[in-house]
Write a protein that holds these residues in place. Structure first.
Motif, mmCIF file in Angstrom:
data_model
loop_
_atom_site.group_PDB
_atom_site.id
_atom_site.type_symbol
_atom_site.label_atom_id
_atom_site.label_comp_id
_atom_site.label_asym_id
_atom_site.label_seq_id
_atom_site.Cartn_x
_atom_site.Cartn_y
_atom_site.Cartn_z
ATOM 1 N N ARG A 24 33.131 -39.314 57.330
ATOM 2 C CA ARG A 24 32.800 -40.627 57.670
ATOM 3 C C ARG A 24 32.689 -41.578 56.317
ATOM 4 N N ALA A 25 32.421 -40.979 55.343
ATOM 5 C CA ALA A 25 32.263 -41.563 53.907
ATOM 6 C C ALA A 25 33.436 -41.821 53.628
ATOM 7 N N ALA A 26 34.465 -40.975 53.544
ATOM 8 C CA ALA A 26 35.932 -41.005 53.139
ATOM 9 C C ALA A 26 36.573 -42.022 53.953
ATOM 10 N N LEU A 66 38.417 -47.574 54.065
ATOM 11 C CA LEU A 66 38.717 -49.164 54.659
ATOM 12 C C LEU A 66 38.260 -50.115 53.884
ATOM 13 N N THR A 67 37.123 -49.964 53.214
ATOM 14 C CA THR A 67 36.556 -50.806 52.089
ATOM 15 C C THR A 67 37.613 -51.127 51.024
ATOM 16 N N LYS A 119 32.907 -54.072 53.136
ATOM 17 C CA LYS A 119 31.984 -52.976 52.796
ATOM 18 C C LYS A 119 31.810 -52.108 54.012
ATOM 19 N N ILE A 120 32.310 -50.854 54.150
ATOM 20 C CA ILE A 120 32.200 -49.921 55.400
ATOM 21 C C ILE A 120 31.421 -48.931 54.694
ATOM 22 N N LEU A 170 38.971 -55.822 60.818
ATOM 23 C CA LEU A 170 37.772 -55.560 59.784
ATOM 24 C C LEU A 170 37.695 -56.685 58.664
ATOM 25 N N SER A 171 38.833 -57.151 58.315
ATOM 26 C CA SER A 171 38.805 -58.252 57.445
ATOM 27 C C SER A 171 38.395 -59.777 57.901
ATOM 28 N N LEU A 172 37.759 -60.018 59.289
ATOM 29 C CA LEU A 172 37.403 -61.054 59.526
ATOM 30 C C LEU A 172 35.646 -61.137 59.255
#
Length: 382
Positions: free
Chosen positions: A68-70, A75-76, A82-83, A213-215
């Protein structure tokens, strides 16, 4: 036996049906979205090492913390938002992730807007939960959205807009401007934008991919769905994920626990090794190689009279079968299978009304020698 009404509504997909028929004649399966890349060595080795290390027991219903962290860190880096690990749910494929999120968010009778042509499993998932689907048609070659019609379609019962970007089956890649307009509509109407981005790395002709995710303006209203089946060619591993607000992830993990218990432990470790060690060039090469396969196959389709546009993303193409014998798209793909031993999917699988549809979907993500053989058969027999 008495079968439930819910079960009676679920039918075998045309994709699966054509795969079965293809296997019976030992044909070339261009019906199912089987990515024929070689599984990266680091991914395979990672799964084997995980088994040897004893990673063979239950994991968290949220997925392994390190994976999950990776995913969040990747994605960040890719999309500028920031994910955190808390925004990530790992499930049994992208399909499993969508089911968990839809079950968490939607009640029977809620309306979801989809663009046509759509991916059939999206429809089946939502219908199994009792959701009402509103379809908005888009037309080739660009499959542009009529935003006025989209706004008119939204009612007080509408809960979300669901897109596939890049699109299966049309190959459409949503532009930055289209995504911004979707964000405005979603924000104004206080609904969700669900974006299936499983083909995010399969984008051609120098186009940029704009993730939901960029929105930033609607980040609390965005649910991104993706996974590793396609990019690592591990469709049978069923490792996918959803990204959204942490409060939704927490609730969706309980559905994940109920339906799937947890994703496979050693396979989570395997894909994590891929995320960790595969260079950026790997993803660039995948897109370049698939663009070449696209060009080869679509050129052949047009050569033999099965007109097709050059798709911008994913690894499918819709081809016009009007020149083939048969009264509808199903009869035409069966004729094609009989004539060439090449399986495709009748386009009725992607439209709410199959009448007048003379299209079939082909998957061109095949090994080079198999793709060349498919082209040879088409030229010889058509």
């Amino acid at each position: 036996m008495n079968i439930s009404k819910r079960a009676q509504q679920i039918t075998q997909s045309e994709i699966r049906a054509m795969t079965i028929l293809c296997n019976k004649v030992n044909g070339i399966n261009m019906a199912q979205g089987l990515c024929d890349l070689k599984v990266p060595d680091v991914v395979q080795t990672g799964a084997k090492e995980a088994i040897e290390m004893g990673k063979n027991v239950y994991t968290s219903a949220l997925g392994e913390p390190y994976l999950r962290a990776a995913i969040g860190e990747t994605l960040t880096r890719n999309y500028g938002r920031k994910i955190e690990a808390g925004n990530v749910l790992v499930s049994n494929g992208a399909t499993g992730a969508l089911y968990c999120l839809a079950t968490t968010l939607f009640d029977e009778g809620d309306e979801i807007i989809l663009f046509e042509p759509y991916y059939g499993y999206h429809v089946s998932t939502l219908e199994s939960l009792g959701c009402k689907i509103k379809y908005l048609k888009t037309l080739p070659p660009n499959y542009e959205i009529d935003f006025d019609k989209l706004e008119d379609a939204i009612s007080e019962k509408t809960r979300a807009i669901l897109i596939c970007n890049p699109s299966n089956p049309s190959g459409k890649v949503f532009s930055k401007e289209e995504m911004s307009r979707l964000a405005e509509i979603v924000g104004k109407n206080d609904i969700y934008l669900i974006s299936d981005e499983i083909y995010e790395h399969f984008v051609y002709d120098g186009l940029a991919f704009t993730s939901a995710l960029s929105l930033q303006a609607i980040k609390e209203r965005v649910i991104a769905i993706s996974g590793f089946s396609k990019i690592f060619s591990v469709t049978g591993w069923r490792i996918g994920y959803a990204i959204c607000d942490e409060s939704i992830i927490s609730a969706a993990s309980e559905v994940n626990d109920l339906v799937y218990v947890c994703p496979a432990s050693p396979l989570q470790y395997g894909v994590n090794q891929g995320i960790k060690y595969l260079p950026k060039q790997y993803y660039t090469d995948v897109a370049r190689d698939h663009q070449q396969k696209r060009d080869t196959f679509i050129s052949t389709l047009n050569e033999v009279g099965l007109a097709a546009d050059y798709v911008k993303g994913a690894y499918y193409v819709l081809a016009d079968l009007s020149s083939l014998p048969g009264d509808d798209d199903k009869e035409k793909v069966l004729y094609l299978l009989k004539k060439t031993s090449i399986a495709s999917v009748p386009a009725r699988a992607f439209f709410s009304d199959p009448n007048g549809i003379n299209l079939a979907r082909f998957c061109f993500s095949k090994k080079e020698e198999e793709l060349e053989e498919a082209c040879r058969r088409l030229r010889k027999n058509l």
